[in-house]
Design a protein around this motif. Sequence first.
Motif, PDB file in Angstrom:
ATOM      1  N   LYS A  38       0.841  -1.206   0.000  1.00 15.55           N
ATOM      2  CA  LYS A  38       0.000   0.000   0.000  1.00 15.55           C
ATOM      3  C   LYS A  38       0.871   1.248   0.000  1.00 15.55           C
ATOM      4  N   LYS A  39       1.892   1.265   0.862  1.00 22.49           N
ATOM      5  CA  LYS A  39       2.747   2.448   0.978  1.00 22.49           C
ATOM      6  C   LYS A  39       4.121   2.052   1.494  1.00 22.49           C
ATOM      7  N   ILE A  40       5.158   2.647   0.919  1.00 23.89           N
ATOM      8  CA  ILE A  40       6.529   2.473   1.402  1.00 23.89           C
ATOM      9  C   ILE A  40       6.862   3.719   2.215  1.00 23.89           C
ATOM     10  N   LEU A  41       7.166   3.523   3.484  1.00 23.30           N
ATOM     11  CA  LEU A  41       7.334   4.634   4.418  1.00 23.30           C
ATOM     12  C   LEU A  41       8.777   5.088   4.591  1.00 23.30           C
ATOM     13  N   ILE A  42       9.707   4.389   3.962  1.00 25.85           N
ATOM     14  CA  ILE A  42      11.125   4.726   4.082  1.00 25.85           C
ATOM     15  C   ILE A  42      11.735   4.806   2.678  1.00 25.85           C
ATOM     16  N   LYS A  43      12.936   5.355   2.605  1.00 25.24           N
ATOM     17  CA  LYS A  43      13.663   5.365   1.331  1.00 25.24           C
ATOM     18  C   LYS A  43      15.115   4.995   1.597  1.00 25.24           C
ATOM     19  N   LYS A  44      15.815   4.653   0.544  1.00 27.68           N
ATOM     20  CA  LYS A  44      17.218   4.273   0.665  1.00 27.68           C
ATOM     21  C   LYS A  44      17.980   5.365   1.407  1.00 27.68           C
ATOM     22  N   GLY A  45      18.764   4.944   2.410  1.00 30.13           N
ATOM     23  CA  GLY A  45      19.590   5.888   3.163  1.00 30.13           C
ATOM     24  C   GLY A  45      18.975   6.353   4.464  1.00 30.13           C
ATOM     25  N   ASP A  46      17.671   6.080   4.673  1.00 29.03           N
ATOM     26  CA  ASP A  46      17.031   6.481   5.929  1.00 29.03           C
ATOM     27  C   ASP A  46      17.597   5.676   7.101  1.00 29.03           C
ATOM     28  N   THR A  47      17.645   6.299   8.259  1.00 32.06           N
ATOM     29  CA  THR A  47      17.986   5.616   9.503  1.00 32.06           C
ATOM     30  C   THR A  47      16.674   5.238  10.170  1.00 32.06           C
ATOM     31  N   VAL A  48      16.571   3.972  10.586  1.00 34.64           N
ATOM     32  CA  VAL A  48      15.346   3.507  11.238  1.00 34.64           C
ATOM     33  C   VAL A  48      15.684   2.900  12.591  1.00 34.64           C
ATOM     34  N   ASN A  49      14.693   2.872  13.462  1.00 31.71           N
ATOM     35  CA  ASN A  49      14.837   2.293  14.791  1.00 31.71           C
ATOM     36  C   ASN A  49      13.938   1.071  14.925  1.00 31.71           C
ATOM     37  N   THR A  50      14.229   0.225  15.890  1.00 28.07           N
ATOM     38  CA  THR A  50      13.398  -0.934  16.168  1.00 28.07           C
ATOM     39  C   THR A  50      11.960  -0.479  16.384  1.00 28.07           C
ATOM     40  N   GLY A  51      11.035  -1.133  15.704  1.00 29.96           N
ATOM     41  CA  GLY A  51       9.621  -0.813  15.848  1.00 29.96           C
ATOM     42  C   GLY A  51       9.093   0.226  14.879  1.00 29.96           C
ATOM     43  N   ASP A  52       9.982   0.905  14.136  1.00 28.54           N
ATOM     44  CA  ASP A  52       9.516   1.886  13.151  1.00 28.54           C
ATOM     45  C   ASP A  52       8.737   1.181  12.039  1.00 28.54           C
ATOM     46  N   PRO A  53       7.599   1.729  11.609  1.00 27.56           N
ATOM     47  CA  PRO A  53       6.896   1.166  10.460  1.00 27.56           C
ATOM     48  C   PRO A  53       7.720   1.431   9.197  1.00 27.56           C
ATOM     49  N   LEU A  54       7.843   0.426   8.341  1.00 23.40           N
ATOM     50  CA  LEU A  54       8.657   0.555   7.135  1.00 23.40           C
ATOM     51  C   LEU A  54       7.807   0.491   5.862  1.00 23.40           C
TER      52      LEU A  54
END
Length: 59
Positions: A38-54
């Motif tokens: 439905k939706k991609i919430l991140i892009k290449k190079g983003d920093t994410v944390n445990t539990g972040d929706p991706l």
Amino acid sequence: LRVLVGEGDRVEAGQGLLTLEAMKMENEIPAPKNGTIKKILIKKGDTVNTGDPLIEIEG
């Protein structure tokens, strides 16, 4: 590192959705269920944390 799917793509449970790098190791994140992206919430190079929706999967 990489997003392996696009919005609107149909995916099967266990199919790779994206590859993350953590502590210099690459980890492929699989689809938890069958559905459509439905939706991609991140892009290449983003920093994410445990539990972040991706990615949102519908279906």
